[in-house]
Design a protein around this motif. Structure first.
Motif, PDB file in Angstrom:
ATOM      1  N   PHE A   1     -39.304   4.827  53.015  1.00 42.91           N
ATOM      2  CA  PHE A   1     -38.876   3.429  53.089  1.00 42.91           C
ATOM      3  C   PHE A   1     -39.610   2.598  52.044  1.00 42.91           C
ATOM      4  O   PHE A   1     -39.010   1.796  51.322  1.00 42.91           O
ATOM      5  CB  PHE A   1     -39.134   2.872  54.496  1.00 42.91           C
ATOM      6  CG  PHE A   1     -38.759   1.430  54.631  1.00 42.91           C
ATOM      7  CD1 PHE A   1     -37.430   1.050  54.733  1.00 42.91           C
ATOM      8  CD2 PHE A   1     -39.734   0.445  54.630  1.00 42.91           C
ATOM      9  CE1 PHE A   1     -37.080  -0.285  54.834  1.00 42.91           C
ATOM     10  CE2 PHE A   1     -39.402  -0.887  54.727  1.00 42.91           C
ATOM     11  CZ  PHE A   1     -38.072  -1.261  54.833  1.00 42.91           C
ATOM     12  N   TRP A   2     -40.913   2.791  51.917  1.00 45.85           N
ATOM     13  CA  TRP A   2     -41.700   2.057  50.924  1.00 45.85           C
ATOM     14  C   TRP A   2     -41.218   2.373  49.509  1.00 45.85           C
ATOM     15  O   TRP A   2     -41.039   1.486  48.684  1.00 45.85           O
ATOM     16  CB  TRP A   2     -43.181   2.426  51.078  1.00 45.85           C
ATOM     17  CG  TRP A   2     -44.025   1.833  49.986  1.00 45.85           C
ATOM     18  CD1 TRP A   2     -44.498   0.565  49.907  1.00 45.85           C
ATOM     19  CD2 TRP A   2     -44.465   2.499  48.798  1.00 45.85           C
ATOM     20  NE1 TRP A   2     -45.204   0.385  48.748  1.00 45.85           N
ATOM     21  CE2 TRP A   2     -45.204   1.566  48.034  1.00 45.85           C
ATOM     22  CE3 TRP A   2     -44.307   3.791  48.303  1.00 45.85           C
ATOM     23  CZ2 TRP A   2     -45.773   1.881  46.820  1.00 45.85           C
ATOM     24  CZ3 TRP A   2     -44.882   4.100  47.089  1.00 45.85           C
ATOM     25  CH2 TRP A   2     -45.602   3.155  46.363  1.00 45.85           C
TER      26      TRP A   2
ATOM     27  N   SER B   1     -37.744   0.750  48.883  1.00 46.23           N
ATOM     28  CA  SER B   1     -37.813  -0.703  48.735  1.00 46.23           C
ATOM     29  C   SER B   1     -38.484  -1.076  47.420  1.00 46.23           C
ATOM     30  O   SER B   1     -38.135  -2.053  46.789  1.00 46.23           O
ATOM     31  CB  SER B   1     -38.549  -1.347  49.911  1.00 46.23           C
ATOM     32  OG  SER B   1     -39.905  -0.970  49.910  1.00 46.23           O
ATOM     33  N   LYS B   2     -39.433  -0.286  46.979  1.00 51.67           N
ATOM     34  CA  LYS B   2     -40.076  -0.510  45.686  1.00 51.67           C
ATOM     35  C   LYS B   2     -39.063  -0.303  44.570  1.00 51.67           C
ATOM     36  O   LYS B   2     -39.031  -1.055  43.608  1.00 51.67           O
ATOM     37  CB  LYS B   2     -41.252   0.456  45.521  1.00 51.67           C
ATOM     38  CG  LYS B   2     -41.968   0.344  44.204  1.00 51.67           C
ATOM     39  CD  LYS B   2     -43.097   1.346  44.139  1.00 51.67           C
ATOM     40  CE  LYS B   2     -43.274   1.812  42.725  1.00 51.67           C
ATOM     41  NZ  LYS B   2     -44.192   2.887  42.571  1.00 51.67           N
TER      42      LYS B   2
ATOM     43  N   ALA C   1     -35.767  -0.749  44.706  1.00 55.97           N
ATOM     44  CA  ALA C   1     -34.820  -1.857  44.709  1.00 55.97           C
ATOM     45  C   ALA C   1     -35.457  -3.078  44.059  1.00 55.97           C
ATOM     46  O   ALA C   1     -34.819  -3.791  43.292  1.00 55.97           O
ATOM     47  CB  ALA C   1     -34.376  -2.179  46.128  1.00 55.97           C
ATOM     48  N   HIS C   2     -36.726  -3.298  44.375  1.00 58.40           N
ATOM     49  CA  HIS C   2     -37.432  -4.438  43.788  1.00 58.40           C
ATOM     50  C   HIS C   2     -37.574  -4.243  42.278  1.00 58.40           C
ATOM     51  O   HIS C   2     -37.434  -5.187  41.508  1.00 58.40           O
ATOM     52  CB  HIS C   2     -38.803  -4.608  44.437  1.00 58.40           C
ATOM     53  CG  HIS C   2     -39.590  -5.745  43.867  1.00 58.40           C
ATOM     54  ND1 HIS C   2     -39.210  -7.051  44.041  1.00 58.40           N
ATOM     55  CD2 HIS C   2     -40.710  -5.759  43.101  1.00 58.40           C
ATOM     56  CE1 HIS C   2     -40.072  -7.824  43.408  1.00 58.40           C
ATOM     57  NE2 HIS C   2     -40.991  -7.062  42.835  1.00 58.40           N
TER      58      HIS C   2
END
Length: 158
Positions: free
Chosen positions: A24-25, A28-29, A31-32
């Motif tokens: 998950f981390w 999300s990294k 996508a950012h």
């Protein structure tokens, strides 16, 4: 033997939760990072401008342009514009030195307009045309633009 099974299941659950959290981390990294790369230049410019202090505004007064005549038009039409450029303390001196070039590019860009075209354009359209012309002029000259934006302070079409 029951304790070994319970410990093994607990260990599998903890490891699975850790792997899921890591995934998950990582996602999300990613996508950012994509958002940052898409808006990277704009975000970097905004961040850089925040560090440089409050914006400074300089005027390019009384840019007077004779508009093109249309076939059959017997009278001359003029446009007068006061431009405002946004700069900062660091590049203010360089922007002042470039004022004659800014005036020249503005005259060249706006003198291509006819009276009919100029009357239908909005202030934002004038500003967009000038910003595009300034970007192209600085790119052609191979110089860094010492300002971020051009705005219209006053516009008279006669």
């Amino acid at each position: 033997m029951n304790k070994k099974i319970i410990v093994a299941i607990a260990l599998v659950v903890v490891v699975g939760a850790a792997v899921a959290g890591g995934a998950f981390w990582y996602m999300s990294k990613g996508a950012h990072a994509e958002e940052t790369s898409a808006d990277g230049k704009k975000a970097a410019k905004k961040e850089e401008k925040k560090k440089e202090g409050p914006p400074k505004y300089m005027t390019v007064d009384k840019v007077i342009i004779m508009l093109k005549r249309q076939p059959g038009d017997t009278s001359s039409h003029y446009m007068s514009a006061d431009l405002v450029i946004t700069t900062d303390e660091k590049t203010e001196k360089q922007a002042k030195e470039h004022l004659p070039m800014l005036r020249s590019v503005a005259v060249r860009t706006l003198s291509d307009l006819t009276m009919a075209t100029a009357q239908t354009m909005t202030i934002d359209q004038f500003a967009a045309a000038l910003n595009k012309a300034f970007d192209e002029a600085y790119e052609h000259e191979g110089l860094d633009k010492p300002f971020t934006d051009v705005m219209i302070g006053k516009l008279i079409i006669e």
